[in-house]
Scaffold this motif. Structure first.
Motif, PDB file in Angstrom:
ATOM      1  N   SER A 105       7.029  21.212  16.815  1.00 58.50           N
ATOM      2  CA  SER A 105       7.259  20.790  15.433  1.00 58.50           C
ATOM      3  C   SER A 105       8.738  20.916  15.097  1.00 58.50           C
ATOM      4  N   PRO A 106       9.276  19.970  14.338  1.00 58.56           N
ATOM      5  CA  PRO A 106      10.714  19.981  14.060  1.00 58.56           C
ATOM      6  C   PRO A 106      11.183  21.239  13.336  1.00 58.56           C
ATOM      7  N   LEU A 107      12.363  21.678  13.718  1.00 58.42           N
ATOM      8  CA  LEU A 107      13.072  22.757  13.034  1.00 58.42           C
ATOM      9  C   LEU A 107      14.425  22.216  12.575  1.00 58.42           C
ATOM     10  N   GLY A 108      15.024  22.865  11.612  1.00 62.33           N
ATOM     11  CA  GLY A 108      16.376  22.493  11.238  1.00 62.33           C
ATOM     12  C   GLY A 108      16.615  22.524   9.751  1.00 62.33           C
ATOM     13  N   ILE A 109      17.875  22.564   9.387  1.00 59.16           N
ATOM     14  CA  ILE A 109      18.292  22.632   8.001  1.00 59.16           C
ATOM     15  C   ILE A 109      19.573  21.820   7.862  1.00 59.16           C
ATOM     16  N   VAL A 110      19.731  21.176   6.721  1.00 61.73           N
ATOM     17  CA  VAL A 110      20.893  20.321   6.483  1.00 61.73           C
ATOM     18  C   VAL A 110      21.646  20.858   5.281  1.00 61.73           C
ATOM     19  N   THR A 111      22.929  21.116   5.469  1.00 59.41           N
ATOM     20  CA  THR A 111      23.773  21.568   4.369  1.00 59.41           C
ATOM     21  C   THR A 111      24.788  20.484   4.039  1.00 59.41           C
ATOM     22  N   GLU A 112      25.554  20.713   2.998  1.00 59.25           N
ATOM     23  CA  GLU A 112      26.556  19.717   2.604  1.00 59.25           C
ATOM     24  C   GLU A 112      27.702  19.626   3.610  1.00 59.25           C
ATOM     25  N   ARG A 113      27.735  20.567   4.571  1.00 57.96           N
ATOM     26  CA  ARG A 113      28.824  20.557   5.544  1.00 57.96           C
ATOM     27  C   ARG A 113      28.361  20.338   6.976  1.00 57.96           C
ATOM     28  N   ALA A 114      27.057  20.409   7.213  1.00 59.72           N
ATOM     29  CA  ALA A 114      26.593  20.261   8.597  1.00 59.72           C
ATOM     30  C   ALA A 114      25.129  19.889   8.633  1.00 59.72           C
ATOM     31  N   ARG A 149      -0.183  39.767  15.346  1.00 55.85           N
ATOM     32  CA  ARG A 149      -1.563  39.501  15.752  1.00 55.85           C
ATOM     33  C   ARG A 149      -2.163  38.347  14.972  1.00 55.85           C
ATOM     34  N   ASP A 150      -1.704  38.168  13.720  1.00 49.98           N
ATOM     35  CA  ASP A 150      -2.322  37.170  12.859  1.00 49.98           C
ATOM     36  C   ASP A 150      -1.359  36.079  12.406  1.00 49.98           C
ATOM     37  N   GLY A 151      -0.220  35.913  13.088  1.00 46.20           N
ATOM     38  CA  GLY A 151       0.639  34.845  12.623  1.00 46.20           C
ATOM     39  C   GLY A 151       1.942  34.682  13.372  1.00 46.20           C
ATOM     40  N   VAL A 152       2.589  33.569  13.075  1.00 40.55           N
ATOM     41  CA  VAL A 152       3.921  33.235  13.579  1.00 40.55           C
ATOM     42  C   VAL A 152       4.748  32.819  12.365  1.00 40.55           C
ATOM     43  N   ALA A 153       5.985  33.271  12.300  1.00 45.25           N
ATOM     44  CA  ALA A 153       6.851  32.914  11.179  1.00 45.25           C
ATOM     45  C   ALA A 153       8.262  32.701  11.685  1.00 45.25           C
ATOM     46  N   TYR A 154       9.021  31.891  10.954  1.00 40.24           N
ATOM     47  CA  TYR A 154      10.424  31.700  11.302  1.00 40.24           C
ATOM     48  C   TYR A 154      11.243  31.494  10.044  1.00 40.24           C
ATOM     49  N   ARG A 155      12.549  31.778  10.163  1.00 38.46           N
ATOM     50  CA  ARG A 155      13.488  31.571   9.069  1.00 38.46           C
ATOM     51  C   ARG A 155      14.861  31.276   9.648  1.00 38.46           C
ATOM     52  N   TYR A 156      15.736  30.733   8.805  1.00 38.70           N
ATOM     53  CA  TYR A 156      17.085  30.396   9.229  1.00 38.70           C
ATOM     54  C   TYR A 156      18.095  31.337   8.559  1.00 38.70           C
ATOM     55  N   THR A 157      19.191  31.597   9.269  1.00 36.14           N
ATOM     56  CA  THR A 157      20.324  32.318   8.695  1.00 36.14           C
ATOM     57  C   THR A 157      21.581  31.495   8.948  1.00 36.14           C
ATOM     58  N   LEU A 158      22.350  31.264   7.879  1.00 29.51           N
ATOM     59  CA  LEU A 158      23.559  30.460   7.960  1.00 29.51           C
ATOM     60  C   LEU A 158      24.748  31.262   7.455  1.00 29.51           C
ATOM     61  N   PRO A 159      25.929  31.036   8.009  1.00 34.15           N
ATOM     62  CA  PRO A 159      27.118  31.733   7.511  1.00 34.15           C
ATOM     63  C   PRO A 159      27.531  31.238   6.139  1.00 34.15           C
ATOM     64  N   ALA A 160      28.384  32.015   5.465  1.00 32.31           N
ATOM     65  CA  ALA A 160      28.797  31.691   4.103  1.00 32.31           C
ATOM     66  C   ALA A 160      29.507  30.351   4.007  1.00 32.31           C
ATOM     67  N   SER A 172      28.708  27.554   5.178  1.00 31.35           N
ATOM     68  CA  SER A 172      27.838  26.394   5.396  1.00 31.35           C
ATOM     69  C   SER A 172      27.732  25.481   4.188  1.00 31.35           C
ATOM     70  N   GLY A 173      27.968  26.004   2.982  1.00 32.50           N
ATOM     71  CA  GLY A 173      27.832  25.191   1.789  1.00 32.50           C
ATOM     72  C   GLY A 173      26.403  25.113   1.290  1.00 32.50           C
ATOM     73  N   ASN A 174      26.187  24.360   0.231  1.00 33.76           N
ATOM     74  CA  ASN A 174      24.867  24.237  -0.376  1.00 33.76           C
ATOM     75  C   ASN A 174      23.877  23.574   0.583  1.00 33.76           C
ATOM     76  N   VAL A 175      22.604  23.969   0.446  1.00 32.73           N
ATOM     77  CA  VAL A 175      21.552  23.432   1.311  1.00 32.73           C
ATOM     78  C   VAL A 175      20.987  22.166   0.663  1.00 32.73           C
ATOM     79  N   LEU A 176      20.989  21.079   1.422  1.00 31.43           N
ATOM     80  CA  LEU A 176      20.446  19.815   0.935  1.00 31.43           C
ATOM     81  C   LEU A 176      18.960  19.672   1.222  1.00 31.43           C
ATOM     82  N   GLY A 177      18.480  20.333   2.267  1.00 34.93           N
ATOM     83  CA  GLY A 177      17.064  20.258   2.596  1.00 34.93           C
ATOM     84  C   GLY A 177      16.800  20.809   3.977  1.00 34.93           C
TER      85      GLY A 177
END
Length: 636
Positions: A72-81, A139-150, A152-157
């Protein structure tokens, strides 16, 4: 002698350097035995993929060799990258997480957390921008999250998405800003194009090989906005949309860590009993929790409407009724402060015009605490919060029911951050209506007793199928203020089953269980009234006994040595077979069922693990209490 000491120091330094290098290598390199796999003993397996041609990251989930999520796709788009493609993997670190905590409310009082965490470090080949992906498995799940440096700018999606096997089934509710919509069953691929609440349940496989996946999020604060699911008919993929598409504003002064994207997975019992979204959330920020007391409440809105909220005498009558039942709270809903002549906030002594302090005094003398409803618009600024919350605390009010946020924007979650800290400081329990759903907040802020975020008892659109889906979707994520017990409502979907309505008071967990019937409706049903008088204020343990989404649900919840059982069924009348998997030995089980003459309590002596047979009317249910049996025992 000096040479020997020098040689010893050199050897020790060399050994230390070797050990440090070894530890770093184990943490940073890609271990041959795991590669990009994240798993632990008895956990699902998460596989982080990276397309060698495009540099696009993915996440797949399997359980016991069966596919839960396709890559399944992963990723995040910011105003700078654009950090969804053109990435290279530069390192990995791993760690184990072991925690223990207790809760005031919820399906289990004591929790143990064991997770394996892997942090993958990516870099954009085009811009050099960095992205860390943290994956946890339990045991009951999988989770993920992103960490970006300062920088990176605002998150577009996000390009985050969940791709199901093509033959998966789904139970989804169309998205709305207060999370109040019906759940319906679909084929996951065939579900209509649209937006859905972030509590979608999916089933892959069938029979004994069926796996379930409930998609959710956790650890959401004012640094981000809530997400919900999007889908295009004919596709097995469900995407992520952030609130209304407004960019996430970042401070630019520190790293940004996004909320967890969580997949609660396992067999149906594992998903239903899971506390995964709480386990992912930060630890409690309230040190002294001695004042946090869950419990039953007589909620007077469906019993008396606005007129009840404007009448001290009516409210005193409700306090008397609650006191006689040993229910710890009553809730005064809308109307108590909407009289313009009564509330002139330009008057420095405006608070003295209220009769709430008199009601609090009256309730205190009878062992009943008072909660009050208040509109979000009266708490949406620091000045208003400083006006209201210390006043309510001074009056002795025990809790606030805050209504009509009707938003899951970043700005609204910044407000949640503020109101949660403020209510904790003023020792006020909280029930959010017109709101988001729990998302782990009850672990971090244990004074939060419940959230609405559900098409509940107030609605006229509920269906038996919806009632039988909620235990596997919304209520998995945390306390749910459905407000059961409205026997007097002719438009409830189980209107032909008072036993089914009674069973909802156990089946639906809420830290404040707002009982929404009229006192007269309880008095007309003494068997139900007696059951509600026995109902505990909090639960020690929860087990799923039987059920299937949209068809039926039977759960048992333990308080001390007794188990309470609630069941709901959609469809024709039947004799339901309920496995009594609450422990070994012999149990006395008192069932409450419907008969032409009304509710009937029937005792059964049943061995643990055996099947309990219960007669259920069409679109009905039952309630029960179980205790250890001994010779001569006739009731619990």
């Amino acid at each position: 002698m000096h040479r020997i000491r020098l040689l010893t120091l050199i050897l020790c330094a060399a050994l230390a350097a070797t050990l440090l290098t070894s530890v770093t290598a184990r943490a940073d390199a890609h271990p041959r035995e795991t590669g990009r796999t994240v798993s632990g003993p008895g956990t699902p397996r998460a596989e982080v993929g990276l397309d060698p041609a495009t540099g696009t990251p993915t996440l797949a989930v399997t359980r016991q060799g069966r596919t839960v999520l396709e890559p399944s796709p992963l990723g995040i788009v910011t105003e700078r990258a654009d950090l969804s493609t053109g990435l290279t993997l530069t390192g990995r670190t791993d760690r184990e997480i072991n925690e223990h905590y207790t809760t005031a409310a919820g399906k289990d009082r004591t929790r143990s957390v064991r997770m394996h965490e892997a942090r993958f470090r990516f870099r954009s080949t085009a811009t050099g921008a960095r992205l860390d992906l943290t994956v946890r498995v339990s045991r009951d799940g999988v989770a993920y999250r992103y960490t970006l440096p300062a920088t990176s700018g605002n998150v577009l999606g996000e390009t985050s998405a969940f791709t199901l096997p093509g033959d998966a089934a789904a139970w989804l509710g169309a998205y709305r800003k207060d999370n109040e919509n019906l759940f319906n069953g679909y084929g996951a691929t065939a579900a209509p194009t649209g937006e859905y609440m972030m509590q979608g349940l999916f089933r892959t496989g069938s029979g004994d090989g069926a796996d379930y996946a409930l998609i959710a999020e956790s650890d959401l604060s004012g640094s981000y906005a809530a997400a919900h699911l999007t889908h295009t008919a004919g596709s097995p993929t469900y995407g992520i949309k952030l609130w209304d598409g407004t960019p996430i504003q970042t401070s630019g002064t520190g790293t940004l860590t996004t909320p967890w994207r969580a997949v609660i997975t396992g067999d149906l019992a594992t998903v239903t009993q899971s506390t995964f979204t709480d386990d992912l959330a930060p630890a409690s920020r309230v040190r002294d929790t001695s004042w946090i007391k869950p419990g039953k409440a007589l909620w007077t809105w469906l019993a008396g409407g606005r007129a009840a909220g404007q009448s001290l005498e009516m409210q005193k009558g409700y306090v008397d009724y609650a006191a006689a039942r040993h229910w710890p709270y009553t809730v005064v809903d809308a109307g108590w402060y909407f009289d313009p002549a009564q509330w002139d906030v330009t008057d420095p002594d405006w608070q003295q015009n209220s009769w709430i302090p008199e009601l609090v005094r009256y309730g205190r003398e009878r062992g009943v605490g008072i909660h009050v409803w208040i509109h979000h618009r009266d708490l949406d600024t620091p000045e208003e919060r400083e006006q209201w919350l210390p006043t309510l605390e001074k009056w002795g009010v025990k809790g606030v029911k805050i209504d009509f946020m009707d938003s899951e924007s970043q700005a609204t979650f910044q407000w949640y951050d503020q109101i949660l800290a403020a209510t904790a400081a003023h020792h006020l329990l909280v029930n959010f209506h017109g709101s988001t759903i729990p998302k782990g907040l009850q672990r971090t802020w244990p004074q939060v007793m419940s959230f609405e975020g559900v098409n509940g008892e107030e609605k006229k659109t509920n269906t038996p199928q919806h009632l039988a889906t909620l235990p596997f979707t919304r209520n998995v994520l945390g306390s749910m203020d459905f407000t059961p017990g409205a026997f007097h409502k002719p438009d409830r979907p189980n209107a032909g089953s008072d036993a089914g309505e009674l069973g909802l008071t156990v089946l639906y967990e809420s830290g404040i269980q707002n009982l929404s019937g009229k006192p007269g409706s309880y008095d007309a049903r003494p068997v139900a009234r007696t059951f509600l008088e026995q109902l505990p204020n909090a639960w020690d343990e929860t087990r799923l006994l039987a059920g299937a989404p949209g068809e039926s649900a039977v759960e048992a919840r333990r308080s001390g040595s007794r188990w309470f059982i609630g069941g709901t069924y959609a469809g024709a009348a039947r004799t339901a077979a309920v496995p009594l998997t609450i422990g070994h030995g012999t149990w006395l089980v008192e069932t409450v069922t419907d008969t032409p003459a009304g509710l009937v309590r029937t005792p059964h002596v049943v061995r643990g693990g055996a099947t309990l047979s219960v007669d259920v009317v069409a679109n009905g249910g039952f309630a029960a209490v179980a205790c250890r049996w001994y010779a001569g025992r006739t009731d619990c």
